[in-house]
Design a protein around this motif. Structure first.
Motif, PDB file in Angstrom:
ATOM      1  N   ARG A  22       0.874  -1.178   0.000  1.00 24.09           N
ATOM      2  CA  ARG A  22       0.000   0.000   0.000  1.00 24.09           C
ATOM      3  C   ARG A  22       0.902   1.216   0.000  1.00 24.09           C
ATOM      4  NH1 ARG A  22      -4.793  -1.148   4.350  1.00 24.09           N
ATOM      5  NH2 ARG A  22      -5.898  -2.668   3.074  1.00 24.09           N
ATOM      6  N   LEU A  23       0.565   2.170  -0.861  1.00 24.93           N
ATOM      7  CA  LEU A  23       1.377   3.372  -0.987  1.00 24.93           C
ATOM      8  C   LEU A  23       0.464   4.590  -0.996  1.00 24.93           C
ATOM      9  CD1 LEU A  23       4.301   4.397  -1.422  1.00 24.93           C
ATOM     10  CD2 LEU A  23       3.842   4.264  -3.878  1.00 24.93           C
ATOM     11  N   PRO A  24       0.210   5.165   0.193  1.00 28.99           N
ATOM     12  CA  PRO A  24      -0.629   6.375   0.240  1.00 28.99           C
ATOM     13  C   PRO A  24       0.064   7.546  -0.462  1.00 28.99           C
ATOM     14  CG  PRO A  24      -0.063   5.602   2.459  1.00 28.99           C
ATOM     15  CD  PRO A  24       0.687   4.761   1.493  1.00 28.99           C
ATOM     16  N   GLN A  25      -0.696   8.596  -0.719  1.00 32.27           N
ATOM     17  CA  GLN A  25      -0.133   9.807  -1.316  1.00 32.27           C
ATOM     18  C   GLN A  25       1.041  10.291  -0.463  1.00 32.27           C
ATOM     19  OE1 GLN A  25      -0.740  11.855  -3.929  1.00 32.27           O
ATOM     20  NE2 GLN A  25      -2.435  10.714  -4.796  1.00 32.27           N
ATOM     21  N   PRO A  26       2.114  10.740  -1.097  1.00 30.57           N
ATOM     22  CA  PRO A  26       3.231  11.277  -0.308  1.00 30.57           C
ATOM     23  C   PRO A  26       2.835  12.583   0.373  1.00 30.57           C
ATOM     24  CG  PRO A  26       3.596  11.653  -2.640  1.00 30.57           C
ATOM     25  CD  PRO A  26       2.363  10.806  -2.524  1.00 30.57           C
ATOM     26  N   GLU A  27       3.501  12.869   1.460  1.00 31.14           N
ATOM     27  CA  GLU A  27       3.275  14.121   2.183  1.00 31.14           C
ATOM     28  C   GLU A  27       4.442  15.057   1.914  1.00 31.14           C
ATOM     29  OE1 GLU A  27       2.233  13.592   6.348  1.00 31.14           O
ATOM     30  OE2 GLU A  27       1.718  11.508   5.872  1.00 31.14           O
ATOM     31  N   PHE A  28       4.147  16.344   1.759  1.00 33.24           N
ATOM     32  CA  PHE A  28       5.161  17.356   1.523  1.00 33.24           C
ATOM     33  C   PHE A  28       5.204  18.304   2.706  1.00 33.24           C
ATOM     34  CE2 PHE A  28       3.925  16.795  -3.168  1.00 33.24           C
ATOM     35  CZ  PHE A  28       4.820  15.743  -3.321  1.00 33.24           C
ATOM     36  N   MET A  29       6.374  18.430   3.297  1.00 29.23           N
ATOM     37  CA  MET A  29       6.585  19.316   4.430  1.00 29.23           C
ATOM     38  C   MET A  29       7.741  20.252   4.095  1.00 29.23           C
ATOM     39  SD  MET A  29       4.297  17.975   6.376  1.00 29.23           S
ATOM     40  CE  MET A  29       4.453  18.256   8.096  1.00 29.23           C
ATOM     41  N   VAL A  30       7.973  21.222   4.966  1.00 22.82           N
ATOM     42  CA  VAL A  30       9.069  22.166   4.768  1.00 22.82           C
ATOM     43  C   VAL A  30       9.998  22.112   5.968  1.00 22.82           C
ATOM     44  CG1 VAL A  30       9.678  24.606   4.502  1.00 22.82           C
ATOM     45  CG2 VAL A  30       7.661  23.698   3.347  1.00 22.82           C
ATOM     46  N   ASP A  31      11.282  21.976   5.691  1.00 24.65           N
ATOM     47  CA  ASP A  31      12.321  22.109   6.697  1.00 24.65           C
ATOM     48  C   ASP A  31      13.511  22.761   5.994  1.00 24.65           C
ATOM     49  OD1 ASP A  31      14.385  21.942   8.544  1.00 24.65           O
ATOM     50  OD2 ASP A  31      13.772  19.964   9.265  1.00 24.65           O
ATOM     51  N   ARG A  32      13.629  24.056   6.153  1.00 24.89           N
ATOM     52  CA  ARG A  32      14.658  24.820   5.434  1.00 24.89           C
ATOM     53  C   ARG A  32      16.071  24.407   5.832  1.00 24.89           C
ATOM     54  NH1 ARG A  32      11.599  28.369   2.850  1.00 24.89           N
ATOM     55  NH2 ARG A  32       9.790  29.296   3.841  1.00 24.89           N
ATOM     56  N   GLN A  33      16.227  23.916   7.040  1.00 26.18           N
ATOM     57  CA  GLN A  33      17.554  23.564   7.547  1.00 26.18           C
ATOM     58  C   GLN A  33      17.983  22.144   7.180  1.00 26.18           C
ATOM     59  OE1 GLN A  33      18.915  26.251   8.784  1.00 26.18           O
ATOM     60  NE2 GLN A  33      16.904  27.190   8.594  1.00 26.18           N
ATOM     61  N   ALA A  34      17.027  21.216   7.108  1.00 28.56           N
ATOM     62  CA  ALA A  34      17.393  19.807   6.915  1.00 28.56           C
ATOM     63  C   ALA A  34      16.431  19.105   5.951  1.00 28.56           C
ATOM     64  CB  ALA A  34      17.406  19.095   8.262  1.00 28.56           C
ATOM     65  N   PRO A  35      16.561  19.367   4.646  1.00 31.28           N
ATOM     66  CA  PRO A  35      15.712  18.630   3.706  1.00 31.28           C
ATOM     67  C   PRO A  35      16.048  17.138   3.783  1.00 31.28           C
ATOM     68  CG  PRO A  35      17.347  19.940   2.535  1.00 31.28           C
ATOM     69  CD  PRO A  35      17.483  20.264   3.978  1.00 31.28           C
ATOM     70  N   ARG A  36      15.024  16.315   3.682  1.00 33.24           N
ATOM     71  CA  ARG A  36      15.230  14.878   3.855  1.00 33.24           C
ATOM     72  C   ARG A  36      14.010  14.125   3.374  1.00 33.24           C
ATOM     73  NH1 ARG A  36      13.780  17.391   8.371  1.00 33.24           N
ATOM     74  NH2 ARG A  36      12.143  16.529   9.683  1.00 33.24           N
ATOM     75  N   THR A  37      14.109  12.809   3.402  1.00 24.81           N
ATOM     76  CA  THR A  37      12.983  11.933   3.091  1.00 24.81           C
ATOM     77  C   THR A  37      12.802  10.988   4.266  1.00 24.81           C
ATOM     78  OG1 THR A  37      13.596  12.005   0.753  1.00 24.81           O
ATOM     79  CG2 THR A  37      12.082  10.262   1.443  1.00 24.81           C
ATOM     80  N   GLU A  38      11.600  10.941   4.794  1.00 21.82           N
ATOM     81  CA  GLU A  38      11.293   9.993   5.861  1.00 21.82           C
ATOM     82  C   GLU A  38      10.413   8.901   5.284  1.00 21.82           C
ATOM     83  OE1 GLU A  38       9.707  11.951   9.301  1.00 21.82           O
ATOM     84  OE2 GLU A  38      11.597  13.013   9.675  1.00 21.82           O
ATOM     85  N   VAL A  39      10.768   7.663   5.586  1.00 18.61           N
ATOM     86  CA  VAL A  39      10.047   6.494   5.089  1.00 18.61           C
ATOM     87  C   VAL A  39       9.475   5.771   6.301  1.00 18.61           C
ATOM     88  CG1 VAL A  39      10.219   4.379   3.735  1.00 18.61           C
ATOM     89  CG2 VAL A  39      11.719   6.313   3.200  1.00 18.61           C
ATOM     90  N   TRP A  40       8.157   5.646   6.330  1.00 19.72           N
ATOM     91  CA  TRP A  40       7.465   4.965   7.425  1.00 19.72           C
ATOM     92  C   TRP A  40       6.910   3.658   6.875  1.00 19.72           C
ATOM     93  CZ3 TRP A  40       7.504   7.058  12.284  1.00 19.72           C
ATOM     94  CH2 TRP A  40       7.942   8.384  12.384  1.00 19.72           C
ATOM     95  N   ILE A  41       7.360   2.541   7.422  1.00 23.61           N
ATOM     96  CA  ILE A  41       6.947   1.226   6.928  1.00 23.61           C
ATOM     97  C   ILE A  41       6.213   0.504   8.053  1.00 23.61           C
ATOM     98  CG2 ILE A  41       7.711  -0.946   5.902  1.00 23.61           C
ATOM     99  CD1 ILE A  41      10.363   0.551   5.212  1.00 23.61           C
ATOM    100  N   THR A  42       4.992   0.093   7.771  1.00 22.72           N
ATOM    101  CA  THR A  42       4.221  -0.690   8.734  1.00 22.72           C
ATOM    102  C   THR A  42       3.744  -1.956   8.053  1.00 22.72           C
ATOM    103  OG1 THR A  42       2.231   0.547   8.192  1.00 22.72           O
ATOM    104  CG2 THR A  42       3.449   1.270  10.115  1.00 22.72           C
TER     105      THR A  42
END
Length: 116
Positions: free
Chosen positions: A92-112
């Protein structure tokens, strides 16, 4: 399970314009890093998974969710043995979420684990 990747993957538009060797090397590097992480923390393989992707960008520019579907990351997770496969029957792959972090751009992967 939570994985933080300290970079942002290319959008599918960028990805499709890259030479096949560049794409291959990028997936191999992602796979190797994820495989090492899985070994280091004794991560179990998840047979049926839900993978949520949260992208932290430096700015608030508008982005298309379908351009950040996570193919690059999902291929790495599958090849590293963290998820069993990336087909619709076991993922299952829900829509990705877009957030803002000007200091530390990154990708968080949550697997359940996905149970019916």
């Amino acid at each position: 399970m939570w994985i933080c990747i300290p970079t942002l993957p290319p959008s599918l538009n960028e990805w499709s314009r890259k030479h096949w060797r560049v794409r291959h090397r990028a997936v191999e590097e992602m796979t190797n890093n994820l495989r090492l992480l899985a070994l280091a923390v004794n991560m179990p393989k998840i047979e049926r998974a839900e993978v949520r992707l949260v992208y932290y960008f430096r700015d608030r520019r508008r982005r298309d969710p379908d351009n950040y579907a996570g193919k690059f990351i999902l291929d790495g997770l599958r090849k590293a043995g963290i998820i069993s496969d990336d087909n619709a029957g076991v993922l299952r792959l829900p829509q990705p979420e877009f957030m803002v972090d000007r200091q530390a751009p990154r990708t968080e992967v949550w697997i359940t684990e996905w149970k019916e």
